[in-house]
Scaffold this motif. Structure first.
Motif, PDB file in Angstrom:
ATOM      1  N   SER A 109       8.168   2.226 -14.022  1.00  0.00           N
ATOM      2  CA  SER A 109       7.630   1.249 -13.066  1.00  0.00           C
ATOM      3  C   SER A 109       7.871   1.655 -11.617  1.00  0.00           C
ATOM      4  N   GLY A 124       4.893   3.126 -10.243  1.00  0.00           N
ATOM      5  CA  GLY A 124       3.697   2.295 -10.110  1.00  0.00           C
ATOM      6  C   GLY A 124       3.113   1.884 -11.455  1.00  0.00           C
ATOM      7  N   ALA A 176       7.805  -2.059   1.312  1.00  0.00           N
ATOM      8  CA  ALA A 176       7.567  -0.617   1.471  1.00  0.00           C
ATOM      9  C   ALA A 176       8.689   0.033   2.268  1.00  0.00           C
ATOM     10  N   GLN A 183      14.298  -3.031 -11.881  1.00  0.00           N
ATOM     11  CA  GLN A 183      13.971  -2.543 -10.534  1.00  0.00           C
ATOM     12  C   GLN A 183      12.855  -3.339  -9.879  1.00  0.00           C
ATOM     13  N   GLY A 213       4.216  -7.425  -5.926  1.00  0.00           N
ATOM     14  CA  GLY A 213       3.716  -8.720  -5.458  1.00  0.00           C
ATOM     15  C   GLY A 213       3.603  -9.736  -6.593  1.00  0.00           C
ATOM     16  N   GLY A 228      15.556  -4.847  -7.541  1.00  0.00           N
ATOM     17  CA  GLY A 228      15.140  -3.603  -6.911  1.00  0.00           C
ATOM     18  C   GLY A 228      13.925  -3.732  -6.013  1.00  0.00           C
ATOM     19  N   CYS A 242       3.809  -6.620   0.181  1.00  0.00           N
ATOM     20  CA  CYS A 242       4.112  -5.694  -0.925  1.00  0.00           C
ATOM     21  C   CYS A 242       2.914  -4.759  -1.065  1.00  0.00           C
ATOM     22  N   GLN A 243       2.232  -4.516   0.050  1.00  0.00           N
ATOM     23  CA  GLN A 243       0.977  -3.772  -0.014  1.00  0.00           C
ATOM     24  C   GLN A 243       1.192  -2.264  -0.043  1.00  0.00           C
ATOM     25  N   GLY A 244       2.283  -1.794   0.549  1.00  0.00           N
ATOM     26  CA  GLY A 244       2.539  -0.352   0.568  1.00  0.00           C
ATOM     27  C   GLY A 244       2.678   0.183   1.978  1.00  0.00           C
ATOM     28  N   GLY A 256      -0.512  -7.956  -0.457  1.00  0.00           N
ATOM     29  CA  GLY A 256      -0.035  -7.143  -1.587  1.00  0.00           C
ATOM     30  C   GLY A 256       0.473  -7.970  -2.745  1.00  0.00           C
ATOM     31  N   TRP A 257       0.067  -9.238  -2.795  1.00  0.00           N
ATOM     32  CA  TRP A 257       0.595 -10.155  -3.809  1.00  0.00           C
ATOM     33  C   TRP A 257       0.035  -9.886  -5.207  1.00  0.00           C
ATOM     34  N   ARG A 258      -1.084  -9.146  -5.333  1.00  0.00           N
ATOM     35  CA  ARG A 258      -1.615  -8.935  -6.682  1.00  0.00           C
ATOM     36  C   ARG A 258      -1.202  -7.574  -7.252  1.00  0.00           C
ATOM     37  N   THR A 273      -6.777  -6.520   1.080  1.00  0.00           N
ATOM     38  CA  THR A 273      -7.483  -5.440   1.773  1.00  0.00           C
ATOM     39  C   THR A 273      -8.851  -5.204   1.148  1.00  0.00           C
ATOM     40  N   SER A 274      -9.082  -5.784  -0.040  1.00  0.00           N
ATOM     41  CA  SER A 274     -10.314  -5.454  -0.776  1.00  0.00           C
ATOM     42  C   SER A 274     -11.126  -6.666  -1.210  1.00  0.00           C
TER      43      SER A 274
HETATM   44  P1  NAP Z   1       0.480  -1.722  -6.384  1.00  0.00           P
HETATM   45  O1  NAP Z   1       0.755  -2.330  -7.718  1.00  0.00           O
HETATM   46  O2  NAP Z   1      -0.276  -0.445  -6.359  1.00  0.00           O
HETATM   47  O3  NAP Z   1      -0.311  -2.821  -5.500  1.00  0.00           O
HETATM   48  C1  NAP Z   1      -0.655  -2.617  -4.146  1.00  0.00           C
HETATM   49  C2  NAP Z   1      -2.038  -3.175  -3.878  1.00  0.00           C
HETATM   50  O4  NAP Z   1      -3.044  -2.438  -4.545  1.00  0.00           O
HETATM   51  C3  NAP Z   1      -2.317  -4.583  -4.336  1.00  0.00           C
HETATM   52  O5  NAP Z   1      -1.710  -5.513  -3.512  1.00  0.00           O
HETATM   53  C4  NAP Z   1      -3.837  -4.641  -4.241  1.00  0.00           C
HETATM   54  O6  NAP Z   1      -4.219  -4.912  -2.889  1.00  0.00           O
HETATM   55  C5  NAP Z   1      -4.248  -3.240  -4.578  1.00  0.00           C
HETATM   56  N1  NAP Z   1      -4.874  -3.112  -5.921  1.00  0.00           N
HETATM   57  C6  NAP Z   1      -5.943  -2.320  -6.185  1.00  0.00           C
HETATM   58  N2  NAP Z   1      -6.262  -2.397  -7.480  1.00  0.00           N
HETATM   59  C7  NAP Z   1      -5.421  -3.268  -8.060  1.00  0.00           C
HETATM   60  C8  NAP Z   1      -5.273  -3.772  -9.381  1.00  0.00           C
HETATM   61  N3  NAP Z   1      -6.065  -3.370 -10.385  1.00  0.00           N
HETATM   62  N4  NAP Z   1      -4.290  -4.644  -9.640  1.00  0.00           N
HETATM   63  C9  NAP Z   1      -3.473  -5.044  -8.667  1.00  0.00           C
HETATM   64  N5  NAP Z   1      -3.584  -4.625  -7.384  1.00  0.00           N
HETATM   65  C10 NAP Z   1      -4.530  -3.735  -7.080  1.00  0.00           C
HETATM   66  O7  NAP Z   1       1.821  -1.443  -5.577  1.00  0.00           O
HETATM   67  P2  NAP Z   1       3.355  -1.763  -5.984  1.00  0.00           P
HETATM   68  O8  NAP Z   1       3.825  -0.809  -7.042  1.00  0.00           O
HETATM   69  O9  NAP Z   1       3.514  -3.213  -6.224  1.00  0.00           O
HETATM   70  O10 NAP Z   1       4.134  -1.326  -4.646  1.00  0.00           O
HETATM   71  C11 NAP Z   1       3.928  -2.020  -3.434  1.00  0.00           C
HETATM   72  C12 NAP Z   1       4.929  -1.552  -2.398  1.00  0.00           C
HETATM   73  O11 NAP Z   1       6.229  -1.869  -2.816  1.00  0.00           O
HETATM   74  C13 NAP Z   1       4.941  -0.038  -2.154  1.00  0.00           C
HETATM   75  O12 NAP Z   1       5.186   0.228  -0.805  1.00  0.00           O
HETATM   76  C14 NAP Z   1       6.087   0.432  -2.966  1.00  0.00           C
HETATM   77  O13 NAP Z   1       6.633   1.648  -2.480  1.00  0.00           O
HETATM   78  C15 NAP Z   1       7.042  -0.711  -2.774  1.00  0.00           C
HETATM   79  N6  NAP Z   1       8.024  -0.807  -3.832  1.00  0.00           N
HETATM   80  C16 NAP Z   1       7.629  -0.563  -5.091  1.00  0.00           C
HETATM   81  C17 NAP Z   1       8.541  -0.647  -6.097  1.00  0.00           C
HETATM   82  C18 NAP Z   1       8.113  -0.351  -7.492  1.00  0.00           C
HETATM   83  O14 NAP Z   1       8.943  -0.346  -8.316  1.00  0.00           O
HETATM   84  N7  NAP Z   1       6.834  -0.170  -7.809  1.00  0.00           N
HETATM   85  C19 NAP Z   1       9.865  -1.009  -5.820  1.00  0.00           C
HETATM   86  C20 NAP Z   1      10.230  -1.284  -4.504  1.00  0.00           C
HETATM   87  C21 NAP Z   1       9.290  -1.186  -3.534  1.00  0.00           C
HETATM   88  P3  NAP Z   1      -5.533  -5.718  -2.470  1.00  0.00           P
HETATM   89  O15 NAP Z   1      -5.476  -7.074  -3.072  1.00  0.00           O
HETATM   90  O16 NAP Z   1      -5.427  -5.726  -1.005  1.00  0.00           O
HETATM   91  O17 NAP Z   1      -6.676  -4.897  -2.997  1.00  0.00           O
END
Ligand code: NAP
Length: 399
Positions: A164, A167, A97, A380, A13, A384, A71-73, A7-9, A36-37
């Motif tokens: 944010s 997402g 997550a 956050q 991440g 956060g 940080c994948q979800g 979940g680094w991208r 994952t992709s």
């Molecule tokens: P996200 O941006 O949607 O990224 C998750 C995954 O989506 C990436 O690791 C990547 O996985 C895939 N992905 C598909 N298309 C992408 C693109 N165009 N650019 C980047 N990644 C893409 O998720 P997130 O908001 O960082 O949240 C991750 C987790 O942290 C969740 O469980 C969330 O609840 C939690 N969290 C979020 C926040 C927040 O503020 N957003 C705060 C605390 C906790 P692949 O490389 O495997 O395809």
């Protein structure tokens, strides 16, 4: 220490990697990156070779790792964590997550607030370390000085949460909405003597137009707000609001004797977390602190703000309350309760991208000497989300 990153991208991440590069965390570990992709693709540049991306859906690809940071979800966590544990993998699992957050043998990590809990859990063999809800973590970072001393009898947190938190796509949609609202008013704005009521009618019209971009939020956020975040638990409470009480008390180790359904709390959910097998809390055995919230999405980009009302157990002078807040840890900043200081230093615009947690508007309330108001802001995506994860890795490295 060999550490896998999943979940680094994504948004969290990316912030995590940025912070880890800045703090030179990669100097102290051997990273392996997963997707994952995009398995087989190139790993990110972290200043040392990490090989091609491994397949995050293949449990065998994680063999031999000492830790996984994800940080994948929640869906990925729910799919992979049980498989890896069932396969006998005994490494440390560090997760952004919420999926495992309320599990009995997981610790919510926020080390400036609950480092003793983390150390105690580590000594007992805990392996699952889960980042807290962003709003809860930011509130606890701000009020750590009062919470640690067990001064808060109850509190309400009225939140103003950034896009944010929903997402990356939602952040983009907020900006699109702002652009559309501006476009609707642009010709009138260009005419200095145009009527403000006419401008307002144009903006209201576009906000209510079927073509207004609302695919991700469902409703307008720009020029408006959304007074509900996360799922509807029934009984009038949102899941985000439930987390305020449940996670605050779990982080403090309070209310351990009261059981509740951690997975799907229903109407009337208590403020108490489930009993913890993971480690002793800071306030072990004490009753839960009631924390009530109304959680609201506003048009900020990545900083959550909260207006707090609390009843303290003691009628302390305001100067002592301020000293306790300011002295809790190195990231908290007390903002003097004046107009100028507040509008300059206590806003999402001032705080975004920074680790500091300002707390201001601290004053006694009309209800009596035990009642105190405060306002706090935090990024956050840093405290956060990403920061507690990278700090947990450092704690593991130090053990
Ligand atoms: P996200 O941006 O949607 O990224 C998750 C995954 O989506 C990436 O690791 C990547 O996985 C895939 N992905 C598909 N298309 C992408 C693109 N165009 N650019 C980047 N990644 C893409 O998720 P997130 O908001 O960082 O949240 C991750 C987790 O942290 C969740 O469980 C969330 O609840 C939690 N969290 C979020 C926040 C927040 O503020 N957003 C705060 C605390 C906790 P692949 O490389 O495997 O395809």
């Amino acid at each position: 220490m060999r550490v896998g990153f999943v979940g680094w991208r994504g948004m969290v991440g990316s912030v995590l990697l940025e912070r880890m590069r800045a703090e030179r965390d990669f100097d102290h570990l051997d990273p392996v990156f997963f997707s994952t992709s995009r398995a087989g693709g190139a790993s990110p540049d972290v200043g040392k070779p990490a090989g091609p991306l491994r397949d995050a859906n293949d449990p065998a690809a994680f063999a031999g790792l000492d830790a996984i940071v994800t940080c994948q979800g929640g869906d990925w966590t729910n799919a992979m964590h049980p498989k890896l544990r069932a396969s006998g993998w005994r490494g440390h699992w560090i997760d952004a997550a919420s999926a495992l957050r309320m599990k009995d043998d997981a610790v919510i990590i926020l080390d400036p607030v609950n480092r003793p809990v983390i150390d105690d859990a580590f000594a007992r063999g805990t392996k699952d370390w889960i980042g807290g809800n962003c709003t809860v973590s930011l509130m606890m970072m701000g009020l750590a000085g009062l919470l640690e001393r067990d001064l808060v009898e109850w509190m309400t947190c009225m939140t103003y949460q950034a896009a944010s938190g929903a997402g990356a796509q939602n952040m983009r949609e907020l900006l699109q909405q702002m652009g559309e609202a501006h476009l609707a008013a642009k010709p009138l704005l260009a005419t200095p003597d145009s009527s403000i009521l006419e401008i307002d009618r144009e903006v209201a019209g576009i906000l209510r137009d079927d073509r207004f971009p609302t695919e991700h939020f469902g409703v307008p956020l720009a020029g408006s707000l959304i007074p509900w975040i996360d799922k509807d638990l029934g009984g009038g409470m949102s899941r985000e609001e439930w987390k305020g009480g449940a996670e605050t008390n779990k982080i403090l180790g309070r209310g351990n004797s009261v059981r509740q359904d951690a997975e799907a709390p229903g109407a009337g959910a208590t403020h108490a977390p489930p009993p913890s097998r993971a480690g002793r809390g800071i306030h072990d055995g004490k009753p839960p602190i009631p924390v009530e919230s109304i959680c609201v999405r506003i048009g900020a980009m990545r900083c959550h703000s909260q207006a707090i009302t609390m009843r303290l157990r003691e009628d302390l002078p305001i100067a002592e309350i301020e000293t306790l807040i300011a002295g809790a840890h190195e990231w908290v900043r007390l903002v003097p309760n004046t107009r100028d200081e507040s509008i300059r230093h206590l806003t999402p615009a001032a705080v975004t991208g920074k680790l500091e947690i300002p707390v201001g508007r601290v004053r006694k309330l009309a209800m009596g000497g035990h009642y105190v108001g405060a306002f706090t802001v935090g990024d956050q995506l840093l405290w956060g989300a990403a920061e507690p994860l990278r700090r947990m890795l450092r704690i593991l490295l130090a053990h």
